[in-house]
Write a protein that holds these residues in place. Structure first.
Motif, PDB file in Angstrom:
ATOM      1  N   TYR A  82     -16.087 -73.096   9.689  1.00 17.58           N
ATOM      2  CA  TYR A  82     -16.379 -72.302  11.092  1.00 17.58           C
ATOM      3  C   TYR A  82     -15.441 -73.641  11.931  1.00 17.58           C
ATOM      4  N   ARG A  83     -15.719 -74.381  11.928  1.00 20.48           N
ATOM      5  CA  ARG A  83     -15.468 -75.794  12.805  1.00 20.48           C
ATOM      6  C   ARG A  83     -14.528 -75.938  12.145  1.00 20.48           C
ATOM      7  N   SER A  84     -14.228 -76.105  11.109  1.00 27.16           N
ATOM      8  CA  SER A  84     -12.651 -76.292  11.157  1.00 27.16           C
ATOM      9  C   SER A  84     -11.047 -74.782  11.864  1.00 27.16           C
ATOM     10  N   THR A  85     -11.930 -73.714  11.623  1.00 24.42           N
ATOM     11  CA  THR A  85     -11.374 -72.796  12.234  1.00 24.42           C
ATOM     12  C   THR A  85     -11.703 -72.807  13.743  1.00 24.42           C
ATOM     13  N   ALA A  86     -12.823 -73.448  14.527  1.00 26.08           N
ATOM     14  CA  ALA A  86     -13.362 -73.554  16.283  1.00 26.08           C
ATOM     15  C   ALA A  86     -12.188 -74.875  16.849  1.00 26.08           C
ATOM     16  N   VAL A  87     -12.019 -75.492  15.523  1.00 27.65           N
ATOM     17  CA  VAL A  87     -11.154 -76.912  16.645  1.00 27.65           C
ATOM     18  C   VAL A  87      -9.847 -76.900  16.054  1.00 27.65           C
ATOM     19  N   PHE A  88      -8.899 -76.218  15.340  1.00 31.08           N
ATOM     20  CA  PHE A  88      -7.838 -75.949  14.990  1.00 31.08           C
ATOM     21  C   PHE A  88      -6.961 -74.860  16.728  1.00 31.08           C
ATOM     22  N   GLU A 100      -2.836 -66.571  23.118  1.00 29.88           N
ATOM     23  CA  GLU A 100      -3.070 -67.274  23.431  1.00 29.88           C
ATOM     24  C   GLU A 100      -5.069 -66.838  22.785  1.00 29.88           C
ATOM     25  N   TRP A 101      -4.573 -65.210  23.161  1.00 28.19           N
ATOM     26  CA  TRP A 101      -5.707 -63.881  22.737  1.00 28.19           C
ATOM     27  C   TRP A 101      -6.374 -64.180  21.617  1.00 28.19           C
ATOM     28  N   ALA A 102      -5.320 -64.214  20.838  1.00 27.93           N
ATOM     29  CA  ALA A 102      -5.589 -64.553  19.305  1.00 27.93           C
ATOM     30  C   ALA A 102      -6.607 -66.007  18.953  1.00 27.93           C
ATOM     31  N   CYS A 103      -5.877 -66.883  19.450  1.00 28.91           N
ATOM     32  CA  CYS A 103      -6.392 -67.940  19.652  1.00 28.91           C
ATOM     33  C   CYS A 103      -8.039 -68.417  19.970  1.00 28.91           C
ATOM     34  N   ALA A 104      -8.509 -67.892  21.477  1.00 29.84           N
ATOM     35  CA  ALA A 104      -9.635 -67.609  22.369  1.00 29.84           C
ATOM     36  C   ALA A 104     -10.595 -66.963  21.255  1.00 29.84           C
ATOM     37  N   LEU A 105     -10.236 -65.402  20.539  1.00 31.87           N
ATOM     38  CA  LEU A 105     -11.228 -64.823  19.997  1.00 31.87           C
ATOM     39  C   LEU A 105     -11.217 -65.713  18.473  1.00 31.87           C
ATOM     40  N   LEU A 106     -10.230 -66.109  17.976  1.00 34.71           N
ATOM     41  CA  LEU A 106     -10.895 -66.843  16.789  1.00 34.71           C
ATOM     42  C   LEU A 106     -12.037 -67.767  17.298  1.00 34.71           C
TER      43      LEU A 106
END
Length: 153
Positions: free
Chosen positions: A5-11, A55-61
């Motif tokens: 989850y941390r890696s997903t958040a940072v990416f 951006e929306w996809a990145c923001a939601l992830l």
């Protein structure tokens, strides 16, 4: 699993910050290389629309990953929500407003010689959009540095 989850958040945060910066760079390139400002505006509008979806996809992830991993630093969660609110305002509210004005304006007429209310309103919208995007960029950089600092400890 917390590392995932941390890696997903940072990416996703890195991609989101990169998109915000890329929009500004691409707008400059588009308007400097196309002769007609009307055509440049249409092309830039298409680029921004596509960037907003990404951006929306990145923001939601990012936001989902931050909430799932239950970050110990509540400020990171609050700043994440602020980024999401800013995205809503500039990608839906301000951009939608500017898009409704764009067809009524001839951008090939120099700004200073066009006294129309629509042009004046569009210019204000452009300033607001730019300011909100810049705020989102710096909030994102702040979160990114907090996540990096958390990783060191």
């Amino acid at each position: 699993m917390k590392n995932y989850y941390r890696s997903t958040a940072v990416f996703s945060l890195g991609a989101w910050i990169g998109l915000v910066a890329l929009k500004a760079i691409l707008a400059g390139v588009i308007f400097s290389h196309l002769e007609s400002k009307n055509i440049a505006g249409v092309v830039n509008s298409l680029v921004l629309s596509t960037a907003h979806y990404t951006e929306w996809a990145c923001a939601l992830l990012f936001v989902i990953a931050m909430f799932v991993q239950k970050s110990e630093r509540k400020i990171v969660l609050y700043l994440s929500c602020l980024m999401l609110v800013l995205l809503v305002v500039y990608s839906i509210g301000v951009f939608g407003w500017m898009e409704s004005l764009r067809p009524t304006i001839n951008f090939d007429t120099p700004r200073l010689t066009d006294p129309s209310e629509a042009r004046h309103a569009f210019n204000w919208g452009h300033r607001i959009y730019g300011a909100l995007s810049l705020m989102n960029f710096f909030v994102g950089i702040t979160i990114f540095s907090m996540l990096a600092k958390n990783n060191e400890s």
